[in-house]
Motif scaffolding. Sequence first.
Motif, PDB file in Angstrom:
ATOM      1  N   PHE A   1      29.070  42.284  36.560  1.00 31.20           N
ATOM      2  CA  PHE A   1      29.499  42.179  35.163  1.00 31.20           C
ATOM      3  C   PHE A   1      29.744  43.537  34.524  1.00 31.20           C
ATOM      4  O   PHE A   1      30.086  43.622  33.356  1.00 31.20           O
ATOM      5  CB  PHE A   1      28.529  41.336  34.329  1.00 31.20           C
ATOM      6  CG  PHE A   1      27.092  41.703  34.483  1.00 31.20           C
ATOM      7  CD1 PHE A   1      26.551  42.739  33.753  1.00 31.20           C
ATOM      8  CD2 PHE A   1      26.277  40.985  35.342  1.00 31.20           C
ATOM      9  CE1 PHE A   1      25.229  43.075  33.887  1.00 31.20           C
ATOM     10  CE2 PHE A   1      24.950  41.317  35.483  1.00 31.20           C
ATOM     11  CZ  PHE A   1      24.423  42.359  34.756  1.00 31.20           C
ATOM     12  N   VAL A   2      29.534  44.624  35.288  1.00 28.59           N
ATOM     13  CA  VAL A   2      29.996  45.931  34.823  1.00 28.59           C
ATOM     14  C   VAL A   2      31.349  46.249  35.466  1.00 28.59           C
ATOM     15  O   VAL A   2      32.284  46.659  34.785  1.00 28.59           O
ATOM     16  CB  VAL A   2      28.975  47.041  35.163  1.00 28.59           C
ATOM     17  CG1 VAL A   2      29.549  48.404  34.814  1.00 28.59           C
ATOM     18  CG2 VAL A   2      27.690  46.824  34.386  1.00 28.59           C
TER      19      VAL A   2
ATOM     20  N   PRO B   1      34.598  43.999  33.864  1.00 25.68           N
ATOM     21  CA  PRO B   1      35.303  44.427  32.642  1.00 25.68           C
ATOM     22  C   PRO B   1      35.909  45.826  32.764  1.00 25.68           C
ATOM     23  O   PRO B   1      36.992  46.063  32.217  1.00 25.68           O
ATOM     24  CB  PRO B   1      34.211  44.390  31.563  1.00 25.68           C
ATOM     25  CG  PRO B   1      32.926  44.298  32.262  1.00 25.68           C
ATOM     26  CD  PRO B   1      33.175  43.709  33.606  1.00 25.68           C
ATOM     27  N   VAL B   2      35.245  46.726  33.492  1.00 23.47           N
ATOM     28  CA  VAL B   2      35.789  48.081  33.595  1.00 23.47           C
ATOM     29  C   VAL B   2      37.114  48.065  34.351  1.00 23.47           C
ATOM     30  O   VAL B   2      38.117  48.632  33.895  1.00 23.47           O
ATOM     31  CB  VAL B   2      34.771  49.027  34.287  1.00 23.47           C
ATOM     32  CG1 VAL B   2      35.435  50.349  34.632  1.00 23.47           C
ATOM     33  CG2 VAL B   2      33.571  49.268  33.383  1.00 23.47           C
TER      34      VAL B   2
ATOM     35  N   LEU C   1      39.802  46.533  32.310  1.00 24.08           N
ATOM     36  CA  LEU C   1      40.294  47.430  31.258  1.00 24.08           C
ATOM     37  C   LEU C   1      41.226  48.493  31.848  1.00 24.08           C
ATOM     38  O   LEU C   1      42.322  48.728  31.349  1.00 24.08           O
ATOM     39  CB  LEU C   1      39.108  48.106  30.558  1.00 24.08           C
ATOM     40  CG  LEU C   1      39.459  49.051  29.411  1.00 24.08           C
ATOM     41  CD1 LEU C   1      40.020  48.270  28.239  1.00 24.08           C
ATOM     42  CD2 LEU C   1      38.246  49.854  28.971  1.00 24.08           C
TER      43      LEU C   1
ATOM     44  N   VAL D   1      44.615  46.858  31.228  1.00 22.91           N
ATOM     45  CA  VAL D   1      45.027  47.262  29.893  1.00 22.91           C
ATOM     46  C   VAL D   1      45.629  48.665  29.893  1.00 22.91           C
ATOM     47  O   VAL D   1      46.768  48.854  29.470  1.00 22.91           O
ATOM     48  CB  VAL D   1      43.835  47.189  28.912  1.00 22.91           C
ATOM     49  CG1 VAL D   1      44.270  47.632  27.517  1.00 22.91           C
ATOM     50  CG2 VAL D   1      43.267  45.780  28.869  1.00 22.91           C
ATOM     51  N   TYR D   2      44.874  49.653  30.406  1.00 29.06           N
ATOM     52  CA  TYR D   2      45.369  51.027  30.342  1.00 29.06           C
ATOM     53  C   TYR D   2      46.574  51.237  31.251  1.00 29.06           C
ATOM     54  O   TYR D   2      47.619  51.716  30.828  1.00 29.06           O
ATOM     55  CB  TYR D   2      44.266  52.014  30.723  1.00 29.06           C
ATOM     56  CG  TYR D   2      43.171  52.108  29.695  1.00 29.06           C
ATOM     57  CD1 TYR D   2      43.402  51.733  28.370  1.00 29.06           C
ATOM     58  CD2 TYR D   2      41.908  52.577  30.021  1.00 29.06           C
ATOM     59  CE1 TYR D   2      42.407  51.807  27.416  1.00 29.06           C
ATOM     60  CE2 TYR D   2      40.889  52.668  29.069  1.00 29.06           C
ATOM     61  CZ  TYR D   2      41.157  52.274  27.773  1.00 29.06           C
ATOM     62  OH  TYR D   2      40.172  52.354  26.839  1.00 29.06           O
TER      63      TYR D   2
ATOM     64  N   ILE E   1      30.209  34.818  36.943  1.00 24.04           N
ATOM     65  CA  ILE E   1      30.568  35.964  36.109  1.00 24.04           C
ATOM     66  C   ILE E   1      32.075  36.209  36.139  1.00 24.04           C
ATOM     67  O   ILE E   1      32.728  36.341  35.101  1.00 24.04           O
ATOM     68  CB  ILE E   1      29.847  37.224  36.636  1.00 24.04           C
ATOM     69  CG1 ILE E   1      28.344  37.120  36.412  1.00 24.04           C
ATOM     70  CG2 ILE E   1      30.415  38.478  36.016  1.00 24.04           C
ATOM     71  CD1 ILE E   1      27.920  37.411  35.020  1.00 24.04           C
TER      72      ILE E   1
ATOM     73  N   LYS F   1      34.205  33.819  34.334  1.00 25.62           N
ATOM     74  CA  LYS F   1      34.061  33.955  32.890  1.00 25.62           C
ATOM     75  C   LYS F   1      34.871  35.162  32.396  1.00 25.62           C
ATOM     76  O   LYS F   1      35.648  35.055  31.448  1.00 25.62           O
ATOM     77  CB  LYS F   1      32.579  34.130  32.543  1.00 25.62           C
ATOM     78  CG  LYS F   1      32.258  34.092  31.063  1.00 25.62           C
ATOM     79  CD  LYS F   1      30.760  34.286  30.884  1.00 25.62           C
ATOM     80  CE  LYS F   1      30.431  34.969  29.570  1.00 25.62           C
ATOM     81  NZ  LYS F   1      29.872  34.077  28.576  1.00 25.62           N
ATOM     82  N   ILE F   2      34.696  36.312  33.057  1.00 26.37           N
ATOM     83  CA  ILE F   2      35.324  37.533  32.558  1.00 26.37           C
ATOM     84  C   ILE F   2      36.843  37.499  32.732  1.00 26.37           C
ATOM     85  O   ILE F   2      37.590  37.901  31.842  1.00 26.37           O
ATOM     86  CB  ILE F   2      34.724  38.766  33.265  1.00 26.37           C
ATOM     87  CG1 ILE F   2      33.263  38.923  32.835  1.00 26.37           C
ATOM     88  CG2 ILE F   2      35.513  40.030  32.930  1.00 26.37           C
ATOM     89  CD1 ILE F   2      32.537  40.051  33.492  1.00 26.37           C
TER      90      ILE F   2
ATOM     91  N   PHE G   1      23.371  38.482  30.386  1.00 24.59           N
ATOM     92  CA  PHE G   1      24.817  38.614  30.225  1.00 24.59           C
ATOM     93  C   PHE G   1      25.436  37.263  29.886  1.00 24.59           C
ATOM     94  O   PHE G   1      26.340  37.155  29.063  1.00 24.59           O
ATOM     95  CB  PHE G   1      25.446  39.171  31.504  1.00 24.59           C
ATOM     96  CG  PHE G   1      26.918  39.408  31.388  1.00 24.59           C
ATOM     97  CD1 PHE G   1      27.395  40.569  30.821  1.00 24.59           C
ATOM     98  CD2 PHE G   1      27.824  38.463  31.835  1.00 24.59           C
ATOM     99  CE1 PHE G   1      28.752  40.786  30.692  1.00 24.59           C
ATOM    100  CE2 PHE G   1      29.185  38.682  31.711  1.00 24.59           C
ATOM    101  CZ  PHE G   1      29.650  39.841  31.142  1.00 24.59           C
TER     102      PHE G   1
ATOM    103  N   ILE H   1      24.555  45.707  28.178  1.00 22.20           N
ATOM    104  CA  ILE H   1      25.781  45.787  28.972  1.00 22.20           C
ATOM    105  C   ILE H   1      26.763  44.716  28.519  1.00 22.20           C
ATOM    106  O   ILE H   1      27.968  44.952  28.414  1.00 22.20           O
ATOM    107  CB  ILE H   1      25.453  45.642  30.476  1.00 22.20           C
ATOM    108  CG1 ILE H   1      24.744  46.899  30.974  1.00 22.20           C
ATOM    109  CG2 ILE H   1      26.718  45.401  31.293  1.00 22.20           C
ATOM    110  CD1 ILE H   1      24.208  46.781  32.378  1.00 22.20           C
TER     111      ILE H   1
ATOM    112  N   MET I   1      34.027  47.576  24.932  1.00 22.77           N
ATOM    113  CA  MET I   1      34.337  48.661  25.848  1.00 22.77           C
ATOM    114  C   MET I   1      35.517  49.525  25.392  1.00 22.77           C
ATOM    115  O   MET I   1      35.506  50.744  25.526  1.00 22.77           O
ATOM    116  CB  MET I   1      34.643  48.012  27.187  1.00 22.77           C
ATOM    117  CG  MET I   1      34.900  48.883  28.335  1.00 22.77           C
ATOM    118  SD  MET I   1      34.898  47.813  29.772  1.00 22.77           S
ATOM    119  CE  MET I   1      36.164  46.632  29.339  1.00 22.77           C
TER     120      MET I   1
END
Lengths: 307, 303
Positions: A144-145, A148-149, A152, A156-157, A249, A252-253, B243, B259, B266
């Motif tokens: 879950f880290v 999203p990173v 992103l 996105v970037y 996870i 979901k993300i 989470f 987190i 973020m």
Amino acid sequence: MAAFVLRRLLIALPTLFVIVTLAFFMMRIAPGGPFDGERALPPEIEANLKAAYNLDAPLPEQYLRYLGGLLRGDFGPSFKTKDFTVAELILTGLPVSMKVGAGALVLALFFGVLLGTIGALRQNSAIDHSVMSLAIIGITIPTFVTAPVLSLVFGVYLGWLPAGGWHEGSLGALILPWIVLSLPLIAIISRLTRTGMIEALRSNFVRTARAKGLPEPVVVIRHALPAAITPLVSYLGPAAAGLLTGSLIVEKIFALPGIGRYFVDGALARDYTLVLGVVVVFATAIVVLNLIADILYGLLDPRVRYS
Amino acid sequence: MSTLETPGGGRGRLIEEAARVRGRSLWDDARARLLANKAALSSLIVLGIIAILALFAPLLSPYGYDEVMFDRITIPPDFSRAHWFGTDGLGRDLFVRTLHGARVSLAVGVVATLVSLVIGVAYGATAGFIGGRVDELMMRVVDVLYALPFIFFVIILVVIFGKNFILLFVAIGAVEWLTMARIVRGQTISLKEREFIEAARASGVGTFAIIRTHILPNLLGPVVVYVTLTIPQVILAESFLSFLGLGIQEPLTSWGVLISEGAINMETAPWMLAFPAAFMAITLFCFNFIGDGLRDAIDPKTR
């Protein structure tokens, strides 16, 4: 062999039975019900609803009915998603979850074995240390880290891949979930491969292969590798469990329409049948994969007797 | 006794010499090997620092962990106002919250692991010691429970018991004991049959002394190693639940909660994800190195 498979099946079926029973009664001990809302329903309506879904019967009777339904492949209606049966919901979600999970497993096996072999061939070198550090990072940075990173950065970037969504199962939408799900597995598989490979490279048959003048790549790939990755087979079951957990996870993300998200949402909403349905599917997957692992293990390692 | 007499110096000198040689037990050896392992040693130090920071968190910052400051919402790390890690969406100091998260996450890790240790050792030792039918039945139960992805079990447990802080410990611990039970059972069975146990018994050592001096030290090694590897798993499990919104509830916090909030914000406030995630990753990193180091130290054969 056939007797072995049969016996394992005879163990697998009671296992599934116990899991269903446990999950069924655990869900029912939980306070609250599927029809609790912001406002209390009038008692008559609640009674009618319960009667319609057969929730007013004594618990043992409900349990037997549910089991009977399962045997006929009937998972019952969903309490929350009106007009859908649990089977329908699972059938729409399962292909998505399987596509994501299978892709991640293939990716993890390929890179895990590759990195582990490289580490073993250059044992205690800088390459080995960096590969193994990467592996530990893979274990210690949770899904879950990374999810999203990566979403992103690449979604996105950089805008190279969709940040989320299913997009009719296009390859682009699958790449990030695959990577995220496979990272922890790559970490564990590469460590297992490295250990197995180091052991294999020290063994007598590898020395023989070298002594008779085989080139090193042949020695490694044809002789050492099969022995090194045999232990991986028994990791198949836990790996599957890890993928399923990770899918909660990742789905979901990345907003993927798989069955992982049904589980958490269903448990919170007391959608008994939906939760049970997902548990049955997941448990079956794990039991089947464990069975395949046991059989494969025997095929790959002739020393293992089917007893 | 008299066999100690030797020609050159006699018995007295031998005893004198023996007194000068410091005996080294299994554990002295293991400690020396562990301390010689640089990765494990530095991990121990880093982990100690994190634990001390977590313990003294209220003394290290002028802010409370649930102190809301609406004039300081989402500011990046700012040393002039002592917001070393910045603030979150409610203007709460992230440094204090990260350390409070460390308290909760470490506490969950240790307590839940202890729960799993007690259940696992008792269960595994019983099964291994009694053996036979009982053992088979008890291990079949473990097999069945293994087939259920554990996180689902915990989610159902959390739903049953409500989002209760203490029950979260117990629920995770109650599910994590399976591997421990298997390890302990395997060890007990293999130890029971070993020659040195037989030798001890033959030379008249009592049952209790055998357990204390022979079985326990041999059991302890793998158990200690597995404990250090279970703690990070439990911390991960807790953060996973948090989470999903099933774990620790506001205003209390854990790394998982932080987190989760950080992941949402973020894009606008990357520090909200970076600091808690870094702390958690470093902690898990340390535990893994210590576990590996312990395994090498206690059982040098596996190197």
